[in-house]
Design an enzyme around this catalytic site. Structure first.
Site, PDB file in Angstrom:
ATOM      1  N   GLU A 170      -0.317  -4.937   6.287  1.00 45.25           N
ATOM      2  CA  GLU A 170       0.993  -5.020   5.644  1.00 45.25           C
ATOM      3  C   GLU A 170       1.901  -5.991   6.384  1.00 45.25           C
ATOM      4  O   GLU A 170       2.601  -6.803   5.767  1.00 45.25           O
ATOM      5  CB  GLU A 170       1.638  -3.635   5.583  1.00 45.25           C
ATOM      6  N   GLY A 197       2.503   4.908   7.065  1.00 45.42           N
ATOM      7  CA  GLY A 197       2.074   6.248   6.697  1.00 45.42           C
ATOM      8  C   GLY A 197       0.748   6.247   5.954  1.00 45.42           C
ATOM      9  O   GLY A 197      -0.029   7.197   6.039  1.00 45.42           O
ATOM     10  N   THR A 218       0.844  -1.195   0.000  1.00 38.26           N
ATOM     11  CA  THR A 218       0.000   0.000   0.000  1.00 38.26           C
ATOM     12  C   THR A 218       0.879   1.245   0.000  1.00 38.26           C
ATOM     13  O   THR A 218       1.938   1.264   0.623  1.00 38.26           O
ATOM     14  CB  THR A 218      -0.909  -0.003   1.237  1.00 38.26           C
ATOM     15  N   LYS A 231       6.849   1.759   8.746  1.00 38.90           N
ATOM     16  CA  LYS A 231       5.774   1.720   7.769  1.00 38.90           C
ATOM     17  C   LYS A 231       4.484   2.151   8.446  1.00 38.90           C
ATOM     18  O   LYS A 231       4.397   2.205   9.653  1.00 38.90           O
ATOM     19  CB  LYS A 231       5.617   0.306   7.186  1.00 38.90           C
TER      20      LYS A 231
END
Length: 231
Positions: A105, A98, A28, A96
């Site tokens: 994820e 953001g 993503t 990670k």
């Protein structure tokens, strides 16, 4: 070469690692979206993969562009995940989240034999922490959870503002119905210790420190793409 062109370069290099028939985790974020666009072109020419998206946003883009998708329950073991990162250090530790998809994820990456990170050179750091650390929490007891995070950070010599992430129409909610706290700790000298301590807080669902998850990173700069492995 502008920022988008560098993201495309990283995505192109990552696509070379994707083989026909692979079970592929699809990340993503803006860099991952460039990868999806390139992957879709290859799929349109007859390339066979089964993709597992890490967010509803990624799923929508894949479906729009014709990338075939399965759920992680249908494909619980993946060959490779390709995803972006907000920061990456020399040991391939990442920040990670953001884009707000850190929980999915991490689940997808952990179900994969390998994870390749794609990013532009601005994301490479000596010490993690310039980017705010996303921490996904349960809405119930959010004030108590934030206080516990503050106390934990203080024990590790970290301090900084911790705020609930907002969106254009109010409080940001993840695909799983959770809140995200963005912690401005600054430099995090011992990311491994912080990850362990955050995992021990009951209200914390997940955090954006990805430790020992990435297999390699493809970093794009003005001169092209280069590969990073853990030092």
């Amino acid at each position: 070469m502008d920022a988008r062109q560098m993201k495309i370069k990283a995505a192109e290099a990552a696509l070379e690692h994707v083989e026909s028939g692979m079970r592929l985790g699809i990340g993503t974020g803006s860099t991952a979206e460039e990868f999806v666009r390139l992957l879709a072109e290859k799929v349109a020419s007859g390339f066979q993969i089964s993709g597992v998206p890490t967010s509803e946003r990624t799923a929508r883009l894949c479906l729009e562009l014709g990338v075939p998708l399965k759920s992680l329950d249908e494909l619980p073991e993946l060959d490779l995940t390709i995803d972006g990162a907000d920061e990456v250090d020399g040991k391939l530790r990442l920040i990670k989240g953001g884009g707000g998809a850190l929980l999915r994820e991490k689940i997808v990456a952990s179900a994969s034999t390998r994870m390749i990170v794609i990013a532009d050179e601005s994301k490479v750091v000596d010490v993690l922490g310039a980017f705010k650390l996303p921490i996904e929490i349960n809405p119930f007891g959010q004030v108590a959870t934030r206080l516990a995070i503050e106390k934990t950070a203080s024990r590790l010599g970290l301090a900084g503002e911790i705020v609930v992430r907002s969106s254009g129409d109010g409080v940001f909610m993840t695909d799983g119905g959770h809140l995200i706290l963005d912690a401005s700790f600054g430099r995090i000298p011992d990311a491994d210790a912080l990850a362990v301590e955050l995992n021990a807080i009951p209200g914390v669902v997940e955090h954006g420190l990805f430790i020992d998850v990435a297999s390699m990173a493809i970093i794009a700069g003005p001169e092209g793409a280069r590969t990073l492995t853990a030092s």
